[in-house]
Enzyme design. Structure first.
Site, PDB file in Angstrom:
ATOM      1  CG  HIS A  42     129.164 105.704 -39.544  1.00  0.00           C
ATOM      2  ND1 HIS A  42     129.749 107.122 -39.906  1.00  0.00           N
ATOM      3  CD2 HIS A  42     127.973 106.206 -39.102  1.00  0.00           C
ATOM      4  CE1 HIS A  42     128.923 108.120 -39.551  1.00  0.00           C
ATOM      5  NE2 HIS A  42     127.927 107.393 -39.378  1.00  0.00           N
ATOM      6  CG  HIS A  44     123.054 105.834 -37.257  1.00  0.00           C
ATOM      7  ND1 HIS A  44     123.288 107.067 -36.441  1.00  0.00           N
ATOM      8  CD2 HIS A  44     123.653 105.958 -38.315  1.00  0.00           C
ATOM      9  CE1 HIS A  44     124.242 107.910 -37.250  1.00  0.00           C
ATOM     10  NE2 HIS A  44     124.208 107.407 -38.292  1.00  0.00           N
ATOM     11  NE  ARG A  46     118.075 105.187 -36.835  1.00  0.00           N
ATOM     12  CZ  ARG A  46     118.610 106.207 -37.285  1.00  0.00           C
ATOM     13  NH1 ARG A  46     119.365 106.970 -36.320  1.00  0.00           N
ATOM     14  NH2 ARG A  46     118.800 106.229 -38.561  1.00  0.00           N
ATOM     15  CG  ASP A 134     127.153 110.575 -37.516  1.00  0.00           C
ATOM     16  OD1 ASP A 134     127.874 111.254 -38.441  1.00  0.00           O
ATOM     17  OD2 ASP A 134     125.870 109.762 -37.832  1.00  0.00           O
ATOM     18  CG  HIS A 214     129.443 109.824 -43.537  1.00  0.00           C
ATOM     19  ND1 HIS A 214     129.804 111.124 -43.590  1.00  0.00           N
ATOM     20  CD2 HIS A 214     128.495 109.816 -42.542  1.00  0.00           C
ATOM     21  CE1 HIS A 214     129.258 111.972 -42.455  1.00  0.00           C
ATOM     22  NE2 HIS A 214     128.422 110.977 -42.133  1.00  0.00           N
ATOM     23  CG  ASN A 260     123.449 114.861 -44.602  1.00  0.00           C
ATOM     24  OD1 ASN A 260     124.395 115.285 -45.391  1.00  0.00           O
ATOM     25  ND2 ASN A 260     123.123 115.811 -43.479  1.00  0.00           N
ATOM     26  CG  ASP A 287     125.658 106.912 -42.180  1.00  0.00           C
ATOM     27  OD1 ASP A 287     125.302 106.786 -41.019  1.00  0.00           O
ATOM     28  OD2 ASP A 287     125.868 107.823 -42.869  1.00  0.00           O
ATOM     29  CG  HIS A 291     115.360 106.745 -41.360  1.00  0.00           C
ATOM     30  ND1 HIS A 291     115.313 107.269 -39.985  1.00  0.00           N
ATOM     31  CD2 HIS A 291     116.457 106.838 -41.821  1.00  0.00           C
ATOM     32  CE1 HIS A 291     116.267 108.177 -40.053  1.00  0.00           C
ATOM     33  NE2 HIS A 291     117.066 107.742 -41.102  1.00  0.00           N
ATOM     34  CG  PHE A 305     119.301 113.323 -44.643  1.00  0.00           C
ATOM     35  CD1 PHE A 305     119.585 113.483 -46.048  1.00  0.00           C
ATOM     36  CD2 PHE A 305     118.627 114.289 -43.976  1.00  0.00           C
ATOM     37  CE1 PHE A 305     119.480 114.881 -46.670  1.00  0.00           C
ATOM     38  CE2 PHE A 305     118.660 115.924 -44.472  1.00  0.00           C
ATOM     39  CZ  PHE A 305     119.203 115.841 -45.989  1.00  0.00           C
TER      40      PHE A 305
HETATM   41  O1  DOR Z   1     121.972 109.911 -43.661  1.00  0.00           O
HETATM   42  C1  DOR Z   1     122.282 109.846 -42.549  1.00  0.00           C
HETATM   43  N1  DOR Z   1     121.362 109.500 -41.485  1.00  0.00           N
HETATM   44  N2  DOR Z   1     123.394 110.728 -42.045  1.00  0.00           N
HETATM   45  C2  DOR Z   1     123.308 111.103 -40.910  1.00  0.00           C
HETATM   46  O2  DOR Z   1     124.481 111.655 -40.639  1.00  0.00           O
HETATM   47  C3  DOR Z   1     122.753 110.760 -39.958  1.00  0.00           C
HETATM   48  C4  DOR Z   1     121.751 109.193 -40.249  1.00  0.00           C
HETATM   49  C5  DOR Z   1     120.576 108.964 -39.354  1.00  0.00           C
HETATM   50  O3  DOR Z   1     120.904 109.052 -38.102  1.00  0.00           O
HETATM   51  O4  DOR Z   1     119.726 108.567 -39.884  1.00  0.00           O
END
Ligand code: DOR
Length: 410
Positions: A42, A44, A46, A134, A214, A260, A287, A291, A305
């Site tokens: 899991h 991301h 981007r 997700d 998660h 989240n 996860d 950001h 999140f």
């Molecule tokens: O905290 C999170 N960030 N939860 C998610 O489900 C998505 C993720 C994100 O893509 O930033």
């Protein structure tokens, strides 16, 4: 067991007490742990769309530095990975720029809007290893039921971010003492549990494999435990932040405690650790959610999140689970490698002769000071800055090639 591992080309060629091969390149792992490469179900990455936060290349570099040889990337990119063209783009970008294996997860529904099914069959042909919406869970149970039935034709796991958005709407932290104290809108544990229960019932009815992403609450864990005991095809993952931090961390108003699902109560953390110990939990997944610092600098309500996790997961697991005596080394490797391989049916997570030579070498006692300025990730959003942890990655080998060696960093 103490042994030498011989790698020839991209495969494990032998695991024996004393191997001598003329002209072999030797990596001296005396006193270190040599494990099958870590797998993160899991992340991301981007790319495409938000390359200012992370790219496939930088995410893969962060993975390698964290001991991971394989990462599975969520489809909430821009555009969403809901069709074979985007899947192929990710596969090709990974082939050209990533130093670890990057396996895409396709969306369940078009644009992850929860309405019409995405092009699951075509994405499967293009290389997806699971489906998930997700971040935008499928609210319509009938759509989810169809997705599960369809996914079964390809033996694809359906990964769900369980959150009833009607319950969680507007919430930014766990609903409880700290949300009240701080005046922040809470997300009830019910939001997660309603969807976990729904998915278990749907998995039972369809025979599909549902994987709970998660998982963060005590009751959700108990639901998975019971469903497993009834033979339902349900698996689950937990994140390092959900087994190390409680919602008390939010008191700092540090937006790096905002994710989240949110950080939960001490009782939830305790239950999750119990699930890690007793085998209910199948995998530790990060996860990893990069950001940009400017976005995380907004006030708590407005910040996005998510936190990054690839470069801290192994150290947190070693420090908080292994060195505290809660789990054995074998269980730790199961949670971070063999377990995730099983969940997504990956032919990885093995050091058997003939297996692909994906290897993670780590030091149980190395002192790791978490310094985000040194991260390979493009983003820095971690709540663990300044932590001093016991144990961490030393070298990472993907298909026989050393892609990370901490000695070269010093
Ligand atoms: O905290 C999170 N960030 N939860 C998610 O489900 C998505 C993720 C994100 O893509 O930033």
């Amino acid at each position: 067991m103490q042994a030498d591992v011989l790698i020839q080309d991209d495969r494990i060629a032998a695991v024996l007490p004393d191997i001598y091969v003329e002209d072999a390149v030797i990596f001296d792992a005396t006193g270190l742990v040599v494990a099958p490469g870590l797998i993160d179900l899991h992340v991301h990455l981007r790319e495409p769309g938000r390359e200012d936060k992370e790219t496939i290349a930088t995410g893969a570099a962060a993975a390698a530095a964290g001991g991971f040889t394989t990462v599975c990337c969520m489809p909430n990119t821009q555009p969403v990975n809901d069709n074979a063209t985007v899947t192929r783009y990710i596969v090709e970008r990974a082939r050209d720029s990533a130093i670890v294996n990057v396996l895409p997860i396709g969306a369940i529904t078009r644009e992850s809007k929860g309405e019409q099914l995405a092009e699951i069959g075509e994405m499967y042909q293009a290389g997806i290893v699971a489906i998930s919406d997700d971040g935008h869970p499928v609210p319509n149970a009938m759509v989810m039921r169809r997705a599960m039935q369809y996914a079964m034709s390809f033996n694809l796991p359906v990964v769900d971010h369980c959150e009833c958005k009607h319950i969680s709407a507007g919430g930014v932290v766990n609903e409880g003492f700290y949300s009240t104290l701080l005046g922040l809108k809470g997300i009830s544990h019910l939001a997660e549990e309603l969807d976990v229960q729904r998915d278990i019932l749907l998995a039972e009815a369809t025979g599909a494999h549902v994987h709970i992403a998660h998982l963060s609450t005590a009751r959700a864990l108990q639901m998975v435990r019971e469903a497993k005991s009834r033979g339902i095809r349900v698996t689950c993952e937990v994140t390092p932040h959900h087994f190390t931090l409680t919602d008390a961390a939010v008191e700092t108003f540090d937006t790096n405690t905002k994710m989240n699902p949110p950080l939960r109560s001490a009782a939830d953390v305790e239950a999750i650790i119990e699930g890690i110990v007793d085998g209910t939990v199948d995998a530790i997944a990060t996860d990893h959610a990069p950001h940009h610092a400017d976005e995380k600098a907004l006030e708590y309500d407005k910040a996005p999140f998510g936190i990054i996790g690839l470069e801290t997961a192994l150290s947190l697991s070693l420090d908080r689970l292994y060195h505290t005596g809660k789990i054995s080394l074998l269980r730790l490797v199961e949670l971070l490698s063999t377990g995730p391989a099983r969940v997504f049916n990956l032919k990885r997570g093995s050091l058997e002769v003939g297996a692909i030579a994906d290897v993670s070498i780590f030091d149980l006692n190395k002192v790791v000071r978490v310094d985000p300025t040194k991260f390979r990730s493009k983003s820095r959003n971690t709540p663990f800055a300044g932590y001093v942890l016991r144990g961490g990655p030393v070298a990472t080998i993907v298909a026989g090639r050393v892609v990370y060696n901490c000695k070269e960093e010093e």
